[in-house]
Design a protein around this motif. Structure first.
Motif, short mmCIF file in Angstrom:
data_model
loop_
_atom_site.label_atom_id
_atom_site.label_comp_id
_atom_site.label_asym_id
_atom_site.label_seq_id
_atom_site.Cartn_x
_atom_site.Cartn_y
_atom_site.Cartn_z
N ILE A 62 29.03 38.88 48.71
CA ILE A 62 30.33 39.50 48.49
C ILE A 62 30.67 39.61 47.01
N GLN A 63 30.18 38.64 46.23
CA GLN A 63 30.42 38.72 44.79
C GLN A 63 29.50 39.74 44.13
N ASP A 64 28.30 39.92 44.69
CA ASP A 64 27.28 40.71 44.01
C ASP A 64 27.08 42.10 44.59
N ALA A 65 27.75 42.42 45.67
CA ALA A 65 27.57 43.73 46.30
C ALA A 65 27.99 44.83 45.31
N GLU A 66 27.12 45.82 45.19
CA GLU A 66 27.37 46.91 44.25
C GLU A 66 28.04 48.07 44.99
N LEU A 67 29.35 48.00 45.10
CA LEU A 67 30.11 49.04 45.79
C LEU A 67 30.76 49.98 44.78
N PRO A 68 30.74 51.28 45.06
CA PRO A 68 31.49 52.23 44.22
C PRO A 68 32.96 52.23 44.66
N GLU A 69 33.60 51.06 44.52
CA GLU A 69 34.90 50.87 45.14
C GLU A 69 35.96 51.82 44.62
N GLN A 70 36.09 51.95 43.32
CA GLN A 70 37.14 52.80 42.78
C GLN A 70 36.94 54.26 43.14
N GLU A 71 35.69 54.71 43.10
CA GLU A 71 35.39 56.09 43.47
C GLU A 71 35.72 56.33 44.95
N TYR A 72 35.41 55.34 45.77
CA TYR A 72 35.64 55.51 47.20
C TYR A 72 37.13 55.48 47.53
N LEU A 73 37.87 54.62 46.87
CA LEU A 73 39.32 54.58 47.09
C LEU A 73 39.96 55.91 46.71
N ALA A 74 39.52 56.50 45.61
CA ALA A 74 40.05 57.81 45.20
C ALA A 74 39.69 58.88 46.23
N ALA A 75 38.46 58.78 46.77
CA ALA A 75 38.03 59.74 47.78
C ALA A 75 38.86 59.60 49.05
N LEU A 76 39.14 58.37 49.48
CA LEU A 76 39.95 58.16 50.69
C LEU A 76 41.33 58.81 50.55
N LEU A 77 41.94 58.63 49.41
CA LEU A 77 43.28 59.18 49.22
C LEU A 77 43.25 60.70 49.16
N ASP A 78 42.19 61.26 48.56
CA ASP A 78 42.06 62.72 48.53
C ASP A 78 41.77 63.26 49.93
N ASP A 79 40.94 62.54 50.68
CA ASP A 79 40.66 62.89 52.06
C ASP A 79 41.97 62.92 52.86
N LEU A 80 42.78 61.89 52.70
CA LEU A 80 44.06 61.81 53.40
C LEU A 80 44.97 62.98 53.02
N LYS A 81 44.97 63.33 51.74
CA LYS A 81 45.81 64.43 51.28
C LYS A 81 45.49 65.72 52.05
N HIS A 82 44.20 65.96 52.29
CA HIS A 82 43.81 67.16 53.02
C HIS A 82 44.20 67.09 54.50
N ASP A 83 44.36 65.88 55.03
CA ASP A 83 44.70 65.71 56.45
C ASP A 83 46.20 65.59 56.72
N LEU A 84 47.01 65.50 55.68
CA LEU A 84 48.44 65.26 55.87
C LEU A 84 49.14 66.31 56.75
N PRO A 85 48.73 67.59 56.71
CA PRO A 85 49.41 68.55 57.59
C PRO A 85 49.36 68.18 59.07
N TYR A 86 48.32 67.44 59.49
CA TYR A 86 48.22 67.04 60.89
C TYR A 86 49.30 66.03 61.28
N VAL A 87 49.76 65.26 60.31
CA VAL A 87 50.72 64.20 60.59
C VAL A 87 52.06 64.78 61.04
N ARG A 88 52.47 65.86 60.40
CA ARG A 88 53.72 66.54 60.73
C ARG A 88 54.91 65.58 60.68
N LYS A 89 54.93 64.79 59.62
CA LYS A 89 56.03 63.87 59.31
C LYS A 89 56.21 62.76 60.35
#
Length: 426
Positions: A62-89
């Motif tokens: 867990i300490q040594d795993a090489e994850l692209p964490e910051q890039e993936y977090l940014a991708a998740l939020l951008d992914d969500l942005k594209h899906d927001l119309p489905y939520v319909r508030k």
């Protein structure tokens, strides 16, 4: 991969069958977030999981795993942005972090993600936020950070308390890691824990299976997921299949295990799910009641109701983490108006055909011991209950289904032969 359909456009003039569909928009939405990385791919696992590079021993992973964490977090939020119309508030009633191994993500990363989600989504007051955790990656501070971030339920992948069985399953943890992980979770403040447990393991006796179950019960989790090991295509076990217990052993395990769970106050509310009163997984119940949910992350699936299109849409995101992150890089650097960039993460979006809706609904709803109401069937499929009345009546006559106050449930016999019940709706 073919060109994805435009999820926000209709497929032309509806036919007469589609015109009969009158869908009701579910009041809330679930959110599934996929974290695709793990330390080691288990030989039974057919989920979208990918091994990360690890330096040093597995227990230091867990300490040594090489994850692209910051890039993936940014991708998740951008992914969500594209899906927001489905939520319909609509408000989000549950979030589920699945994997892979979500507990490889840092506490700071989870805090940042949850903070960002709160800015763009409305949460219900009693939102359930679950994170899957591998006992081999448990850390006291990390669990405390998860709780502080707003995660209020942990699902710990135990599978077995037998060291040899864990080794055969390719797990990176040992039994002591489970006890430690549960302790860390309780110390952090988690009042809702699920323990995942398998039975029907290679060489497993009835006594060994029941000992696993009793050990889990002794840890007093609010929820236990107890399911039989199955051999799935595209897994190491499929290529080199272990010898599994025979049918009589499995039946003995099931019968004794169900009695043990019931005697200890765990109510069976779904085929493989057992909970103390009030502790059923709300996120999974939403799946089984054919509710709406977004899916973001590599390979994540979503299901959305579109009453204005008279259809239900199933969506799937790009499966390979590298492809998913490449889509994010392209999306975040450009704002083109063409289809590819409007839906950069989408692998496909497929409407559920009207004739498929009854089976799609029932494959989920009949997994629940409580079954479903006639009104829920109509709300979630848009079809009149008359579309399945004849088949329901036939199954009632065979003592496989029962109905009381317009609530349809399987009998004990029907639950035992659930696949046969579902086949009646093909």
């Amino acid at each position: 991969m073919g060109e994805p359909v435009d999820p926000q456009k209709g497929a032309g003039k509806p036919d007469s069958a589609t015109n009969e569909v009158k869908l009701t928009l579910p009041e809330t939405v679930g959110l599934y977030i996929h974290i695709p990385w793990c330390v080691r791919k288990c030989p039974y696992c057919d989920f979208n999981s990918h091994e990360v590079k690890v330096a040093g021993a597995v227990n230091e992973a867990i300490q040594d795993a090489e994850l692209p964490e910051q890039e993936y977090l940014a991708a998740l939020l951008d992914d969500l942005k594209h899906d927001l119309p489905y939520v319909r508030k609509r408000p989000i009633s549950s979030i589920f972090f699945g994997g892979g191994t979500p507990s490889l993500m840092s506490g700071a990363g989870m805090q940042s993600l949850m903070d960002s989600l709160r800015k763009v989504l409305a949460f219900t007051d009693d939102i359930e936020v679950t994170l899957e955790a591998n006992p081999g990656t448990a850390e006291r501070q990390r669990f405390a950070d998860y709780f502080q971030a707003g995660i209020n339920r942990l699902s710990i992948g135990v599978q077995s308390f037998d060291a040899e069985h864990l080794k055969a399953l390719g797990r990176i943890h040992n039994p002591d890691d489970v006890f430690q992980a549960v302790g860390y979770a309780r110390d952090a403040g988690f009042k809702r824990l699920n323990l995942d447990l398998m039975y029907g393991l290679s060489g497993q006796t009835v006594d060994q299976a029941l000992n696993d179950l009793q050990t889990a019960i002794d840890l007093q989790p609010e929820h236990i997921s107890w399911y039989q090991l199955t051999i799935e295509p595209n897994t190491a076990f499929y290529k080199h299949t272990p010898v599994l217990p025979d049918e009589s052993t499995l039946i003995a395990i099931q019968d004794a295990g169900l009695a043990l769970l019931a005697d200890n106050g765990y109510q069976r509310y779904e085929v493989s799910a057992f909970a103390k009163p009030g502790e059923a997984s709300r996120h999974n119940i939403n799946y089984w009641q054919f509710g709406d949910y977004l899916g973001i992350g590599a390979g994540a699936h979503g299901k959305m109701t579109q009453p204005h299109r008279r259809r239900i849409l199933r969506l799937r995101k790009r499966r390979q983490p590298d492809h998913y992150l490449a889509a994010a890089k392209h999306s975040l650097s450009q704002q083109d108006a063409n289809l590819l960039n409007r839906y950069p993460y989408l692998a496909d979006a497929m409407p559920v055909e009207p004739q498929e809706l009854p089976l799609e609904f029932l494959m989920n709803a009949l997994r629940l011991k409580a079954g479903f109401s006639r009104s829920l069937y109509t709300q979630r499929t848009g079809l009149p209950f008359d579309s399945i009345t004849a088949k329901v009546e036939a199954l009632k006559n065979r003592q496989l289904l029962t109905e009381e106050d317009e609530q349809i449930t399987t009998t004990d016999l029907g639950y035992q032969y659930l696949n046969s019940v579902l086949e009646a709706f093909l």
